[in-house]
Design a protein around this motif. Structure first.
Motif, short mmCIF file in Angstrom:
data_model
loop_
_atom_site.label_atom_id
_atom_site.label_comp_id
_atom_site.label_asym_id
_atom_site.label_seq_id
_atom_site.Cartn_x
_atom_site.Cartn_y
_atom_site.Cartn_z
N HIS A 227 19.72 49.49 64.16
CA HIS A 227 19.11 50.38 63.19
C HIS A 227 20.02 50.57 61.97
O HIS A 227 21.20 50.87 62.10
CB HIS A 227 18.82 51.74 63.84
CG HIS A 227 18.16 52.71 62.90
ND1 HIS A 227 16.87 52.56 62.45
CD2 HIS A 227 18.64 53.85 62.33
CE1 HIS A 227 16.58 53.55 61.65
NE2 HIS A 227 17.63 54.35 61.56
N GLY A 228 19.45 50.35 60.79
CA GLY A 228 20.20 50.52 59.56
C GLY A 228 21.11 49.38 59.19
O GLY A 228 21.80 49.46 58.17
N SER A 229 21.10 48.31 59.98
CA SER A 229 22.01 47.19 59.72
C SER A 229 21.48 46.25 58.65
O SER A 229 22.26 45.56 58.00
CB SER A 229 22.28 46.41 61.00
OG SER A 229 22.97 45.21 60.75
N GLU B 149 18.40 45.76 55.52
CA GLU B 149 17.28 46.23 54.71
C GLU B 149 16.62 45.01 54.08
O GLU B 149 17.24 44.28 53.33
CB GLU B 149 17.77 47.20 53.63
CG GLU B 149 18.36 48.50 54.18
CD GLU B 149 17.33 49.35 54.89
OE1 GLU B 149 16.12 49.22 54.58
OE2 GLU B 149 17.72 50.16 55.75
N ARG C 60 6.14 53.91 54.63
CA ARG C 60 7.08 53.58 55.69
C ARG C 60 6.79 54.39 56.94
O ARG C 60 6.89 53.91 58.06
CB ARG C 60 8.52 53.80 55.22
CG ARG C 60 9.04 52.72 54.30
CD ARG C 60 10.56 52.77 54.23
NE ARG C 60 11.02 54.00 53.60
CZ ARG C 60 11.24 54.13 52.29
NH1 ARG C 60 11.03 53.10 51.48
NH2 ARG C 60 11.67 55.27 51.78
#
Length: 414
Positions: A212-214, A216, A69
């Motif tokens: 961001h992070g919303s 996956e 990543r």
């Protein structure tokens, strides 16, 4: 003494302390205990071995995934790695923007509705319903992406986000953080606080990306509008109307600037509105050209007339009545129909030259006393405005010759 001799060994060194001599010879019981303990440890290790192997394997896998990543977030490190397969999911704006765009004005789409964001699968361009996804609205440089290419990385997208100038308010304000539900979301009120003249491209785009992070999962590609210019709000006071309205001031037409030379010339002749301009262009285009003067070239004239023909005329009809005639006109003095001595005429082709000349004079009379005409609701909305060529065809005995200096010796057709 006997006890001491019993504990001593025959070959013991009398010079060594007694306690050390005792430790050098472990007892039988201690030997048995050590054997039992070693056996237990071997059994314990055998039992723990699979568990330890699994823990180590999981930790190695986790470390490799984190490293991968990290590399994918830094494309510059992947010098020799093959490019990943492009994602087919993308955020998009459903319609183009309404332009021009001014600072302090609400941004809407080409149908004057709030902007709408959709999530689509580009393989079939169909909308994808998903769990709620939070997205962010941002401003992009109008030159991104270069050469209008369709693929870009998230890093490239983020690198081209435009922020406000130093000391200025946030460049874009309003409802910038929204949630896409079932593949669709409406954008609330958003507006620019600054123009686009200070960046090299002189244009902005509005972009949308997943917060961001919303989310996956597979990458959802960012979306963006077409590039556009943002003008200062004061420019809105001078903008042209598309389409123009009959009651608009005449400078709303292309090539006629507010308080400019053409505007002043027209105002001095009583041509104050778009309707005034269009009526005179029908009745006497030569006079209109003469008012504007040589400063308006033939090319400029065509642009202005073309813009005027986009006018929304509404549904009013203007009627001139006399003892043996009734003439009906549209709002720019074009003939709809005429009734002469009980005979109805809807065009020039069923008229004799005498009748045509008579009706033309009636139309001029109606123009001269426009404000005294009877006004009724009509049904001519689908009738297009006549071009100059159409007017020649309507009245073939009248020919139109524009001179380069804008003067003419004819009257127009009606």
């Amino acid at each position: 003494m006997a006890a001491k001799r019993f504990l001593e060994q025959p070959d013991s060194d009398p010079d060594q302390p007694n306690d050390k001599r005792i430790r050098t010879r472990p007892s039988f019981a201690s030997v048995i205990g050590e054997v039992v303990m070693i056996k237990s440890l071997q059994n314990l290790c055998s039992a723990l071995e699979p568990l330890l192997r699994r823990v180590v394997t999981e930790e190695i896998d986790r470390g490799l995934r984190q490293k991968f990543r990290c590399l994918t977030r830094s494309p510059s490190l992947l010098l020799d790695a093959p490019a990943p397969e492009p994602s087919t999911l993308q955020l998009m704006f459903s319609k183009k923007l309404s332009v021009p765009i001014f600072t302090g004005s609400k941004i809407v789409d080409q149908d004057n509705n709030p902007l709408q964001i959709i999530l689509v699968d580009k393989r079939g361009d169909y909308m994808i319903p998903t769990a709620p996804i939070k997205v962010e609205i941002v401003v992009l440089d109008g030159d991104f992406p270069p050469a209008d290419r369709e693929n870009w990385t998230t890093q490239e997208f983020n690198n081209n986000i435009v922020k406000e100038r130093t000391g200025k308010r946030p460049l874009l304000t309003g409802d910038l953080n929204i949630t896409v539900r079932d593949g669709i979301a409406a954008v609330g009120d958003i507006e620019f606080t600054d123009n686009s003249s200070w960046i090299r491209s002189r244009k902005f785009r509005i972009g949308v990306k997943v917060a961001h992070g919303s989310f996956e999962g597979v990458r959802i590609r960012e979306g963006m509008t077409e590039p556009f210019v943002v003008k200062d709000h004061r420019g809105e006071l001078y903008k042209k109307h598309h389409p123009p309205m009959l009651e608009d001031e005449v400078w709303r037409l292309e090539k006629i600037g507010k308080d400019g030379a053409f505007h002043k010339k027209l105002a001095s002749e009583g041509v104050n509105t778009v309707q005034d301009f269009l009526k005179l262009s029908v009745i006497d285009p030569g006079k209109l050209r003469a008012i504007l003067g040589a400063g308006m070239s033939d090319k400029m004239w065509e642009v202005t007339i073309k813009h005027g023909r986009e006018c929304l005329m509404g549904n009013k009809c203007y009627i001139l009545r006399g003892h043996n005639y009734t003439v009906m006109l549209n709002p720019i003095c074009q003939l709809i129909s005429a009734v002469i001595n009980g005979q109805t005429y809807n065009g020039s082709r069923d008229m004799s030259s005498v009748t045509r000349s008579y009706i033309e004079n009636l139309v001029r009379q109606a123009y001269a006393q426009w404000w005294s005409l009877e006004v009724v609701d009509g049904v001519y909305n689908d009738i297009p405005l006549l071009t100059q060529g159409d007017m020649v065809d309507q009245y073939p005995n009248h020919h139109h010759h524009h001179q380069s200096n804008g003067n003419s010796d004819h009257h127009g057709s009606y």
